[in-house]
Design a protein around this motif. Structure first.
Motif, PDB file in Angstrom:
ATOM      1  N   GLN A   1       3.906  -2.059   6.276  1.00 31.21           N
ATOM      2  CA  GLN A   1       4.395  -3.449   5.512  1.00 31.21           C
ATOM      3  C   GLN A   1       5.778  -2.504   5.433  1.00 31.21           C
ATOM      4  O   GLN A   1       6.454  -3.342   5.390  1.00 31.21           O
ATOM      5  CB  GLN A   1       3.454  -2.811   4.436  1.00 31.21           C
TER       6      GLN A   1
ATOM      7  N   GLY B   1      -6.797   5.330   2.494  1.00 30.91           N
ATOM      8  CA  GLY B   1      -5.372   4.898   2.518  1.00 30.91           C
ATOM      9  C   GLY B   1      -4.807   5.869   3.558  1.00 30.91           C
ATOM     10  O   GLY B   1      -4.463   7.253   3.706  1.00 30.91           O
TER      11      GLY B   1
ATOM     12  N   ASN C   1      -0.674  -3.359   7.280  1.00 28.20           N
ATOM     13  CA  ASN C   1      -0.682  -1.935   8.263  1.00 28.20           C
ATOM     14  C   ASN C   1       1.307  -2.159   8.369  1.00 28.20           C
ATOM     15  O   ASN C   1       2.253  -3.675   8.066  1.00 28.20           O
ATOM     16  CB  ASN C   1      -0.880  -3.093   9.397  1.00 28.20           C
TER      17      ASN C   1
ATOM     18  N   MET D   1      -8.354   1.319  -1.485  1.00 32.87           N
ATOM     19  CA  MET D   1      -7.611   0.514   0.000  1.00 32.87           C
ATOM     20  C   MET D   1      -7.219  -0.342  -0.257  1.00 32.87           C
ATOM     21  O   MET D   1      -7.106  -1.154   0.111  1.00 32.87           O
ATOM     22  CB  MET D   1      -8.481   1.359   0.974  1.00 32.87           C
TER      23      MET D   1
ATOM     24  N   ILE E   1       0.178   8.707  -5.467  1.00 36.78           N
ATOM     25  CA  ILE E   1      -0.642   7.570  -5.315  1.00 36.78           C
ATOM     26  C   ILE E   1      -0.969   6.713  -6.750  1.00 36.78           C
ATOM     27  O   ILE E   1      -1.970   8.600  -6.794  1.00 36.78           O
ATOM     28  CB  ILE E   1      -2.322   7.787  -4.203  1.00 36.78           C
TER      29      ILE E   1
ATOM     30  N   ARG F   1       5.941   8.790   1.521  1.00 36.76           N
ATOM     31  CA  ARG F   1       4.708   8.579   0.263  1.00 36.76           C
ATOM     32  C   ARG F   1       4.959   9.964  -0.456  1.00 36.76           C
ATOM     33  O   ARG F   1       4.466  11.192  -0.977  1.00 36.76           O
ATOM     34  CB  ARG F   1       3.149   8.171   0.033  1.00 36.76           C
TER      35      ARG F   1
ATOM     36  N   TYR G   1       6.812   5.036  -2.731  1.00 38.68           N
ATOM     37  CA  TYR G   1       7.633   5.891  -1.141  1.00 38.68           C
ATOM     38  C   TYR G   1       8.687   6.269  -1.657  1.00 38.68           C
ATOM     39  O   TYR G   1      10.127   5.177  -2.553  1.00 38.68           O
ATOM     40  CB  TYR G   1       7.229   4.992  -0.530  1.00 38.68           C
TER      41      TYR G   1
ATOM     42  N   LYS H   1       1.408   3.056  -5.001  1.00 37.47           N
ATOM     43  CA  LYS H   1       1.982   3.904  -4.246  1.00 37.47           C
ATOM     44  C   LYS H   1       3.327   3.636  -3.407  1.00 37.47           C
ATOM     45  O   LYS H   1       3.541   2.758  -3.690  1.00 37.47           O
ATOM     46  CB  LYS H   1       1.639   3.346  -2.751  1.00 37.47           C
TER      47      LYS H   1
ATOM     48  N   THR I   1       1.935  -2.431  -4.378  1.00 35.09           N
ATOM     49  CA  THR I   1       0.251  -2.701  -5.343  1.00 35.09           C
ATOM     50  C   THR I   1      -0.099  -3.327  -3.903  1.00 35.09           C
ATOM     51  O   THR I   1      -1.558  -3.769  -3.691  1.00 35.09           O
ATOM     52  CB  THR I   1       0.024  -3.626  -6.395  1.00 35.09           C
ATOM     53  N   GLN I   2       0.233  -3.045  -2.221  1.00 31.06           N
ATOM     54  CA  GLN I   2      -0.885  -3.708  -1.128  1.00 31.06           C
ATOM     55  C   GLN I   2      -0.523  -2.136  -0.021  1.00 31.06           C
ATOM     56  O   GLN I   2      -0.570  -1.486  -0.700  1.00 31.06           O
ATOM     57  CB  GLN I   2       0.334  -5.236  -0.430  1.00 31.06           C
ATOM     58  N   GLY I   3      -1.131  -2.718   0.288  1.00 28.62           N
ATOM     59  CA  GLY I   3      -1.463  -1.653   1.413  1.00 28.62           C
ATOM     60  C   GLY I   3      -1.588  -2.063   2.996  1.00 28.62           C
ATOM     61  O   GLY I   3      -2.368  -1.744   3.800  1.00 28.62           O
TER      62      GLY I   3
ATOM     63  N   PRO J   1      -6.936  -4.278  -1.576  1.00 31.41           N
ATOM     64  CA  PRO J   1      -5.828  -5.176  -1.714  1.00 31.41           C
ATOM     65  C   PRO J   1      -6.182  -5.785  -2.967  1.00 31.41           C
ATOM     66  O   PRO J   1      -4.916  -5.832  -3.923  1.00 31.41           O
ATOM     67  CB  PRO J   1      -5.248  -5.809  -0.027  1.00 31.41           C
TER      68      PRO J   1
END
Length: 233
Positions: free
Chosen positions: A182, A98, A180, A121, A202, A199, A131, A129, A176-178, A123
């Protein structure tokens, strides 16, 4: 096993990234361009290469945490002096499970475990994750509510998320998404600019007081919690 699975076991890339290498014609088996249907059941008389470089047999799995500073690019590009590649040991080959964009900082999990990387990684697995985000102007209750409900930008609709006010210009967000960039794009949709993005977590693994540009091994308890993710998907 299929060639992409084998490349992931060897620590070349995650299974999804390995599939892209195959798509691009960068993988050869006995000097022939590999196809997704090619299988590796035995290494006897097999010469597997990526970009002409031999692929080493699977190594013991390694799990490290790294505190990435702003300015390091998570893409492993040998010709980019800012690439994370130049800050990692040469052996075993590790890669981030990730990414963080170049302007963001904080926790990276570095590993050669392709299965775990795929789990973290992808979705569809909804792993969290966390932040800390600082923006350019005071936050409002409406902003926090709208962000938590999911945001539309371009052709994207983000999932609902958890968000908590830290101070007038800082919030904590759990995704809960990754996708680009975002968080930056979610904020931009409401007229906010991200000034700092860190971040801190994880899944259940935390950054805590790990200094910037520093690596440490994942602890036994942390590894157990990560392994449980692969068992639950």
């Amino acid at each position: 096993m299929r060639i992409s699975h084998y490349l992931a076991l060897c620590g070349v890339a995650s299974r999804r990234q390995a599939a892209r290498l195959v798509d691009a014609g960068r993988v050869t088996i006995n000097q022939q361009v590999a196809a997704h249907t090619d299988r590796v059941e035995s290494l006897h008389k097999l010469d597997i290469c990526v970009d002409g470089h031999p692929v080493l047999a699977p190594q013991d799995k390694q799990y490290w945490l790294y505190n990435k500073p702003v300015g390091i690019d998570c893409r492993l590009l040998i010709n980019d002096s800012c690439s994370l590649l130049h800050f990692l040991p040469t052996s075993p080959r590790l890669y981030p499970a990730g990414r963080l964009d170049k302007d963001s900082r904080g926790l990276l999990l570095l590993t050669n475990d392709g299965e775990l990387t795929q789990t973290l990684m992808h979705p569809d697995f909804h792993h969290s994750k966390t932040y800390l985000v600082q923006v350019d102007k005071p936050l409002t209750a409406k902003f926090l509510s709208d962000m938590a409900s999911g945001v539309s930008y371009g052709r994207v609709q983000t999932r609902p998320c958890t968000i908590r006010l830290v101070n007038s210009i800082t919030f904590e967000i759990v995704l809960t998404q990754g996708l680009n960039r975002q968080i930056r794009r979610m904020c931009q949709a409401f007229g906010y600019q991200v000034m700092d993005l860190l971040r801190i977590k994880i899944a259940d693994v935390c950054l805590n007081d790990l200094p910037e540009k520093t690596m440490r091994p994942v602890s036994a308890a942390e590894l157990l919690s990560l392994k449980q993710l692969t068992q639950s998907t």
